[in-house]
Enzyme design. Structure first.
Site, PDB file in Angstrom:
ATOM      1  N   HIS A   1       0.836  -1.208   0.000  1.00  0.00           N
ATOM      2  CA  HIS A   1       0.000   0.000   0.000  1.00  0.00           C
ATOM      3  C   HIS A   1       0.869   1.256   0.000  1.00  0.00           C
ATOM      4  O   HIS A   1       0.483   2.267   0.571  1.00  0.00           O
ATOM      5  CB  HIS A   1      -0.977   0.015   1.187  1.00  0.00           C
ATOM      6  CG  HIS A   1      -2.179  -0.864   0.973  1.00  0.00           C
ATOM      7  ND1 HIS A   1      -3.217  -0.511   0.140  1.00  0.00           N
ATOM      8  CD2 HIS A   1      -2.484  -2.092   1.451  1.00  0.00           C
ATOM      9  CE1 HIS A   1      -4.127  -1.475   0.143  1.00  0.00           C
ATOM     10  NE2 HIS A   1      -3.705  -2.457   0.921  1.00  0.00           N
TER      11      HIS A   1
ATOM     12  N   ASP B   1       1.976  -4.143 -10.231  1.00  0.00           N
ATOM     13  CA  ASP B   1       1.606  -5.462 -10.748  1.00  0.00           C
ATOM     14  C   ASP B   1       2.106  -5.660 -12.173  1.00  0.00           C
ATOM     15  O   ASP B   1       2.734  -6.670 -12.502  1.00  0.00           O
ATOM     16  CB  ASP B   1       0.084  -5.645 -10.729  1.00  0.00           C
ATOM     17  CG  ASP B   1      -0.489  -5.478  -9.339  1.00  0.00           C
ATOM     18  OD1 ASP B   1       0.304  -5.316  -8.387  1.00  0.00           O
ATOM     19  OD2 ASP B   1      -1.726  -5.495  -9.204  1.00  0.00           O
TER      20      ASP B   1
ATOM     21  N   SER C   1      -3.395 -11.992 -11.282  1.00  0.00           N
ATOM     22  CA  SER C   1      -3.734 -12.693 -12.519  1.00  0.00           C
ATOM     23  C   SER C   1      -4.090 -11.686 -13.607  1.00  0.00           C
ATOM     24  O   SER C   1      -3.796 -11.897 -14.785  1.00  0.00           O
ATOM     25  CB  SER C   1      -4.893 -13.669 -12.284  1.00  0.00           C
ATOM     26  OG  SER C   1      -6.091 -12.980 -11.987  1.00  0.00           O
ATOM     27  N   SER C   2      -4.700 -10.561 -13.222  1.00  0.00           N
ATOM     28  CA  SER C   2      -5.113  -9.582 -14.239  1.00  0.00           C
ATOM     29  C   SER C   2      -3.898  -8.979 -14.946  1.00  0.00           C
ATOM     30  O   SER C   2      -3.888  -8.868 -16.179  1.00  0.00           O
ATOM     31  CB  SER C   2      -5.985  -8.492 -13.623  1.00  0.00           C
ATOM     32  OG  SER C   2      -5.295  -7.763 -12.639  1.00  0.00           O
TER      33      SER C   2
HETATM   34  P1  ADP Z   1      -6.060 -10.541  -9.322  1.00  0.00           P
HETATM   35  O1  ADP Z   1      -5.672 -10.162  -7.941  1.00  0.00           O
HETATM   36  O2  ADP Z   1      -5.900 -12.007  -9.554  1.00  0.00           O
HETATM   37  O3  ADP Z   1      -5.394  -9.696 -10.359  1.00  0.00           O
HETATM   38  P2  ADP Z   1      -8.378  -9.187 -10.334  1.00  0.00           P
HETATM   39  O4  ADP Z   1      -9.774  -9.087  -9.822  1.00  0.00           O
HETATM   40  O5  ADP Z   1      -7.589  -7.947 -10.484  1.00  0.00           O
HETATM   41  O6  ADP Z   1      -7.630 -10.258  -9.423  1.00  0.00           O
HETATM   42  O7  ADP Z   1      -8.403  -9.869 -11.777  1.00  0.00           O
HETATM   43  C1  ADP Z   1      -9.114 -11.064 -12.008  1.00  0.00           C
HETATM   44  C2  ADP Z   1      -9.793 -10.972 -13.366  1.00  0.00           C
HETATM   45  O8  ADP Z   1      -8.817 -11.027 -14.415  1.00  0.00           O
HETATM   46  C3  ADP Z   1     -10.717 -12.151 -13.636  1.00  0.00           C
HETATM   47  O9  ADP Z   1     -12.010 -11.926 -13.073  1.00  0.00           O
HETATM   48  C4  ADP Z   1     -10.742 -12.166 -15.154  1.00  0.00           C
HETATM   49  O10 ADP Z   1     -11.623 -11.203 -15.655  1.00  0.00           O
HETATM   50  C5  ADP Z   1      -9.307 -11.769 -15.516  1.00  0.00           C
HETATM   51  N1  ADP Z   1      -8.520 -13.011 -15.632  1.00  0.00           N
HETATM   52  C6  ADP Z   1      -7.590 -13.469 -14.768  1.00  0.00           C
HETATM   53  N2  ADP Z   1      -7.121 -14.680 -15.153  1.00  0.00           N
HETATM   54  C7  ADP Z   1      -7.779 -15.017 -16.273  1.00  0.00           C
HETATM   55  C8  ADP Z   1      -7.764 -16.166 -17.133  1.00  0.00           C
HETATM   56  N3  ADP Z   1      -6.979 -17.201 -16.867  1.00  0.00           N
HETATM   57  N4  ADP Z   1      -8.586 -16.160 -18.196  1.00  0.00           N
HETATM   58  C9  ADP Z   1      -9.397 -15.114 -18.443  1.00  0.00           C
HETATM   59  N5  ADP Z   1      -9.461 -14.014 -17.686  1.00  0.00           N
HETATM   60  C10 ADP Z   1      -8.676 -13.954 -16.599  1.00  0.00           C
HETATM   61 MG    MG Z   2      -5.536  -7.568 -10.470  1.00  0.00          MG
END
Ligand code: ADP
Ligand code: MG
Length: 393
Positions: A37, A180, A135-136
């Site tokens: 943060h 990120d 993941s995003s």
């Molecule tokens: P994180 O902390 O994992 O980044 P977010 O809410 O920022 O969480 O992002 C998650 C979103 O990113 C999912 O809801 C989806 O829309 C997209 N996403 C992540 N991984 C995948 C995947 N393997 N295939 C398709 N979309 C994905």
């Molecule tokens: Mg994210």
């Protein structure tokens, strides 16, 4: 696991588009070791790219239409530079939520006069979604590299990260900092990354070979995060506004030393003061990290991680009962140098630095301890710092 994923992508590509994909890219998730943060307060962060990633198998189409198959959702979307400003597909239907990430990347590139040639693509990821491992950003950085591979332009990795952040901020509508996308784009094997979020200068710091990064997922997902996140950002801005009365030259909490903060803290409303205290002290901790790691002093670095967790719990108030159990069980186990919640908080994962030879036993005992106190079964990954987004073929 990685090879299985690639085989699966190649199979789905063949079934969907016929033939074999021409290219394959990967872009990793990330974990942040210290500096939580603080990215939106111009501070320092210390993330590493992890060995879990999004993979895309793709081929050029020779048109401007891109058709993507999200294997993890078993869904398909088609869009082009003409359809994405209205967040629609080529047939006029709305883009599914997951497609906002790749479409946002296309939008951000096009906004910067960079061409995005059409591709047929199949993608999947082994970065868990919504657990704070980004993941995003891994999806964004993978598509950024895929479109670069098909085009005439070539951007430095930090530039790709900035355009990915722009996609997430302005197209997807998530107000994230630069960490990120930076870690996913710029990761280096077996190294931590130290990023100055004000100047965007960065360097690598070696992580000793006998230390493992263990990620422990509480499996409890974040609730109401964006609202709380925005409130924390607002509190930091309020602290800067009020502290300026005595410290007129500050631009952000980065410019306030711990000593100055202690001098003026009681002029702030209690809640604002607690939030700002976390940020000021966390920036001081991350300032110490470089020298400690360069000297191989993992013991002391781990203590800073433990302090960070306590501060996120008590001052920034972004922890959760499950994260607190996961961190305190870990801190009591042999071989653990430090443990803390990582990412935005409220749910998701902890990050642990653990002596390599004890990492397996540590993971088993942590899973048992967490499960017996909470009733939930955690996911534990022993991971290592990996390289950033790359073209594999
Ligand atoms: P994180 O902390 O994992 O980044 P977010 O809410 O920022 O969480 O992002 C998650 C979103 O990113 C999912 O809801 C989806 O829309 C997209 N996403 C992540 N991984 C995948 C995947 N393997 N295939 C398709 N979309 C994905
Ligand atoms: Mg994210």
């Amino acid at each position: 696991m990685k090879n299985e994923l690639i085989e699966r992508l190649t199979g789905v590509f063949h079934e969907t588009f016929g033939g074999a994909p021409v290219h394959l890219v990967r872009a990793p998730g990330r974990v942040n070791l210290l500096g939580e943060h603080v990215d939106y307060n111009d501070g320092f962060v210390l993330p590493a790219a992890i060995d879990r990633a999004t993979y895309i198998a793709f081929s050029p189409t020779g048109t401007d239409l891109s058709t993507l198959v999200a294997v993890d959702f078993n869904q398909r979307a088609s869009f082009s530079p003409q359809t994405i400003p209205s967040k629609t597909q080529a047939d006029g239907s709305p883009l599914p939520e997951w497609a906002h990430y790749p479409a946002g990347v296309m939008w951000s590139l096009n906004e910067n006069q960079l061409e995005t040639r059409g591709m047929n693509a199949v993608f999947a990821s082994n970065v868990p979604r919504g657990s704070g491992l980004s993941s995003s950003a891994s999806v964004e950085m993978a598509f950024m590299l895929a479109w670069q591979t098909l085009s005439d332009w070539m951007l430095p990795s930090m530039q790709r990260a900035l355009l990915g952040q722009k996609a997430e901020n302005q197209y997807v509508g998530v107000n994230c900092g630069i960490m990120d996308q930076f870690a996913s784009a710029c990761g280096v094997e077996n190294k931590l990354l130290l990023l100055d979020c004000r100047s965007l200068d960065w360097k690598t710091i070696p992580l000793p070979e006998d230390v493992a990064i263990v990620i422990a997922d509480t499996t409890i997902r974040r609730k109401l995060t964006s609202g709380e996140y925005n409130k924390r950002r607002a509190a930091c801005e309020e602290a800067v506004r009020l502290l300026k009365q005595d410290l007129p030259n500050i631009r952000s909490l980065r410019d306030v030393s711990v000593e100055e903060f202690n001098r003026f803290a009681d002029k702030l409303p209690e809640e604002v003061s607690k939030r700002a205290r976390h940020v000021v002290e966390e920036i001081e901790r991350s300032n110490q990290a470089e020298a400690l790691l360069e000297a191989g002093n993992i013991q002391h670095f781990g203590e800073l991680m433990n302090q960070c967790h306590a501060s996120l719990r008590d001052f920034y108030e972004v922890s959760s009962p499950e994260l607190n159990v996961m961190a305190s069980v870990a801190q009591s186990l042999d071989g653990c140098y430090g443990a803390r919640l990582t990412g935005a908080g409220f749910g998701g994962c902890t990050v642990n630095l653990v002596a390599h030879e004890q990492a397996e036993t540590f993971s088993e005992l942590l899973a048992k301890g967490y499960q017996s106190e909470t009733g939930y079964q955690p996911e534990i990954y022993i991971t290592r710092a990996s390289s950033g987004a790359e073209l594999l073929t």
